[in-house]
Design a protein around this motif. Structure first.
Motif, PDB file in Angstrom:
ATOM      1  N   UNK A  79      12.947  -2.310  -1.805  1.00 36.15           N
ATOM      2  CA  UNK A  79      12.114  -3.239  -1.103  1.00 36.15           C
ATOM      3  C   UNK A  79      12.603  -3.342   0.186  1.00 36.15           C
ATOM      4  N   UNK A  80      11.535  -4.173   1.129  1.00 39.59           N
ATOM      5  CA  UNK A  80      11.884  -4.925   2.477  1.00 39.59           C
ATOM      6  C   UNK A  80      11.127  -5.864   2.913  1.00 39.59           C
ATOM      7  N   UNK A  81      11.728  -6.815   3.627  1.00 43.81           N
ATOM      8  CA  UNK A  81      10.919  -7.652   4.097  1.00 43.81           C
ATOM      9  C   UNK A  81      10.066  -7.316   5.321  1.00 43.81           C
ATOM     10  N   UNK A  82       8.639  -7.362   5.398  1.00 40.23           N
ATOM     11  CA  UNK A  82       8.169  -6.849   6.199  1.00 40.23           C
ATOM     12  C   UNK A  82       8.062  -7.833   7.579  1.00 40.23           C
ATOM     13  N   UNK A  83       8.037  -7.215   8.727  1.00 40.27           N
ATOM     14  CA  UNK A  83       7.958  -7.715  10.218  1.00 40.27           C
ATOM     15  C   UNK A  83       6.522  -8.412  10.189  1.00 40.27           C
ATOM     16  N   UNK A  84       5.498  -8.074   9.828  1.00 34.67           N
ATOM     17  CA  UNK A  84       4.190  -8.815   9.756  1.00 34.67           C
ATOM     18  C   UNK A  84       4.076  -9.937   8.744  1.00 34.67           C
ATOM     19  N   UNK A  85       5.156  -9.880   7.715  1.00 32.56           N
ATOM     20  CA  UNK A  85       5.209 -11.019   6.883  1.00 32.56           C
ATOM     21  C   UNK A  85       6.427 -11.167   6.309  1.00 32.56           C
ATOM     22  N   UNK A  86       7.081 -11.750   7.345  1.00 30.52           N
ATOM     23  CA  UNK A  86       8.617 -12.021   7.111  1.00 30.52           C
ATOM     24  C   UNK A  86       9.031 -12.682   5.721  1.00 30.52           C
ATOM     25  N   UNK A  87       8.076 -13.522   5.177  1.00 29.09           N
ATOM     26  CA  UNK A  87       8.350 -14.369   4.133  1.00 29.09           C
ATOM     27  C   UNK A  87       8.031 -13.922   3.045  1.00 29.09           C
ATOM     28  N   UNK A  88       7.328 -12.556   2.901  1.00 32.24           N
ATOM     29  CA  UNK A  88       7.184 -11.658   1.866  1.00 32.24           C
ATOM     30  C   UNK A  88       7.898 -10.564   1.577  1.00 32.24           C
ATOM     31  N   UNK A  89       7.973 -10.111   0.466  1.00 28.66           N
ATOM     32  CA  UNK A  89       8.587  -8.748  -0.190  1.00 28.66           C
ATOM     33  C   UNK A  89       7.592  -7.494  -0.282  1.00 28.66           C
ATOM     34  N   UNK A  90       7.881  -6.433   0.358  1.00 30.82           N
ATOM     35  CA  UNK A  90       7.436  -5.380  -0.008  1.00 30.82           C
ATOM     36  C   UNK A  90       8.246  -4.445  -0.835  1.00 30.82           C
ATOM     37  N   UNK A  91       7.562  -3.993  -1.945  1.00 29.23           N
ATOM     38  CA  UNK A  91       8.412  -3.404  -2.989  1.00 29.23           C
ATOM     39  C   UNK A  91       7.904  -1.994  -3.063  1.00 29.23           C
ATOM     40  N   UNK A  92       8.885  -0.934  -3.322  1.00 30.56           N
ATOM     41  CA  UNK A  92       8.469   0.501  -3.592  1.00 30.56           C
ATOM     42  C   UNK A  92       7.906   0.653  -4.920  1.00 30.56           C
ATOM     43  N   UNK A  93       6.688   0.783  -5.121  1.00 26.27           N
ATOM     44  CA  UNK A  93       5.859   0.914  -6.472  1.00 26.27           C
ATOM     45  C   UNK A  93       6.658   1.773  -7.283  1.00 26.27           C
ATOM     46  N   UNK A  94       6.964   2.989  -6.937  1.00 25.68           N
ATOM     47  CA  UNK A  94       7.645   4.077  -7.440  1.00 25.68           C
ATOM     48  C   UNK A  94       8.979   3.648  -8.105  1.00 25.68           C
ATOM     49  N   UNK A  95       9.528   2.311  -7.606  1.00 30.14           N
ATOM     50  CA  UNK A  95      10.819   1.849  -8.430  1.00 30.14           C
ATOM     51  C   UNK A  95      10.342   0.937  -9.774  1.00 30.14           C
ATOM     52  N   UNK A  96       9.198   0.763  -9.834  1.00 25.94           N
ATOM     53  CA  UNK A  96       8.857  -0.251 -10.963  1.00 25.94           C
ATOM     54  C   UNK A  96       8.760   0.335 -12.249  1.00 25.94           C
ATOM     55  N   UNK A  97       9.194  -0.314 -13.427  1.00 23.63           N
ATOM     56  CA  UNK A  97       9.081   0.205 -14.831  1.00 23.63           C
ATOM     57  C   UNK A  97       7.968   0.123 -15.252  1.00 23.63           C
ATOM     58  N   UNK A  98       7.565   0.865 -16.240  1.00 24.27           N
ATOM     59  CA  UNK A  98       6.353   0.840 -16.767  1.00 24.27           C
ATOM     60  C   UNK A  98       4.919   1.039 -16.018  1.00 24.27           C
ATOM     61  N   UNK A  99       5.090   1.966 -15.135  1.00 20.13           N
ATOM     62  CA  UNK A  99       3.976   1.996 -14.116  1.00 20.13           C
ATOM     63  C   UNK A  99       4.071   3.647 -13.958  1.00 20.13           C
ATOM     64  N   UNK A 100       3.198   4.717 -14.428  1.00 17.14           N
ATOM     65  CA  UNK A 100       3.197   5.942 -14.279  1.00 17.14           C
ATOM     66  C   UNK A 100       2.753   6.313 -12.900  1.00 17.14           C
ATOM     67  N   UNK A 101       3.042   7.307 -12.362  1.00 16.06           N
ATOM     68  CA  UNK A 101       2.568   8.052 -11.223  1.00 16.06           C
ATOM     69  C   UNK A 101       0.950   8.074 -11.319  1.00 16.06           C
ATOM     70  N   UNK A 102       0.360   8.460 -12.305  1.00 12.18           N
ATOM     71  CA  UNK A 102      -1.156   8.230 -12.711  1.00 12.18           C
ATOM     72  C   UNK A 102      -1.682   7.106 -12.222  1.00 12.18           C
ATOM     73  N   UNK A 103      -0.850   6.027 -12.950  1.00 10.98           N
ATOM     74  CA  UNK A 103      -1.477   4.683 -12.790  1.00 10.98           C
ATOM     75  C   UNK A 103      -1.441   4.350 -11.396  1.00 10.98           C
ATOM     76  N   UNK A 104      -0.573   4.617 -10.819  1.00  7.61           N
ATOM     77  CA  UNK A 104      -0.084   4.379  -9.325  1.00  7.61           C
ATOM     78  C   UNK A 104      -1.279   4.880  -8.455  1.00  7.61           C
ATOM     79  N   UNK A 105      -1.760   6.328  -8.707  1.00  7.45           N
ATOM     80  CA  UNK A 105      -2.608   6.997  -8.145  1.00  7.45           C
ATOM     81  C   UNK A 105      -4.161   6.391  -8.171  1.00  7.45           C
ATOM     82  N   UNK A 106      -4.402   5.626  -9.222  1.00 11.66           N
ATOM     83  CA  UNK A 106      -5.434   5.331  -9.502  1.00 11.66           C
ATOM     84  C   UNK A 106      -5.972   3.757  -8.767  1.00 11.66           C
ATOM     85  N   UNK A 107      -4.782   3.324  -8.208  1.00 12.41           N
ATOM     86  CA  UNK A 107      -4.885   1.940  -7.428  1.00 12.41           C
ATOM     87  C   UNK A 107      -5.247   2.289  -6.006  1.00 12.41           C
ATOM     88  N   UNK A 108      -6.134   1.324  -5.423  1.00 13.86           N
ATOM     89  CA  UNK A 108      -6.544   1.598  -4.056  1.00 13.86           C
ATOM     90  C   UNK A 108      -5.234   1.278  -3.240  1.00 13.86           C
TER      91      UNK A 108
END
Ligand SMILES: [Zn+2]
Length: 121
Positions: A79-108
């Motif tokens: 994950x990182x703290x974005x420059x455009x939104x320093x108060x937020x976190x941007x996480x690497x979705x491929x690090x998430x459990x229970x979420x397949x690459x196919x499910x990720x590919x279906x998200x906009x």
């Protein structure tokens, strides 16, 4: 809203986010294109670092606003703290459990033009 748990490859860094995962983001800036990241952004109060604070290494460049973290053991970007939104976190979705690459590919995926935003390139 669901809670997702994520981790780096060696599982030293573990985190949780609360999100509906409606839209993902990709960015074409100099670091995002190299790490080929697909990201989900959450507000800071919806992010919890569960383990691995000592394993997180901070990388910064350019304006040094964004905080890019990686695991010093396995090198994975969780994950990182974005420059455009320093108060937020941007996480690497491929690090998430229970979420397949196919499910990720279906998200906009929103394309963020970080390259034009950069003051370096
Ligand atoms: Zn690791």
């Amino acid at each position: 809203m669901k809670t997702y748990r994520g981790s780096c490859h060696c599982a030293t860094v573990v985190f949780e986010i609360d999100t509906d995962l409606k839209t993902l983001a990709m960015c074409n800036c100099s670091i995002c294109r190299r790490r080929n990241a697909v990201m989900a952004r959450v507000a800071a109060q919806r992010f919890r670092l569960v383990a691995g604070q000592d394993a997180l290494t901070l990388y910064q460049f350019n304006t040094r606003t964004a905080k890019h973290y990686f695991c010093r053991h396995c090198g994975i970007y969780p994950f990182h703290r974005p420059r455009v939104a320093p108060d937020a976190y941007a996480v690497n979705v491929f690090c998430l459990d229970g979420l397949s690459a196919e499910e990720i590919a279906r998200l906009p995926v929103r394309r963020f033009d970080g390259r034009s935003f950069s003051s370096v390139e």
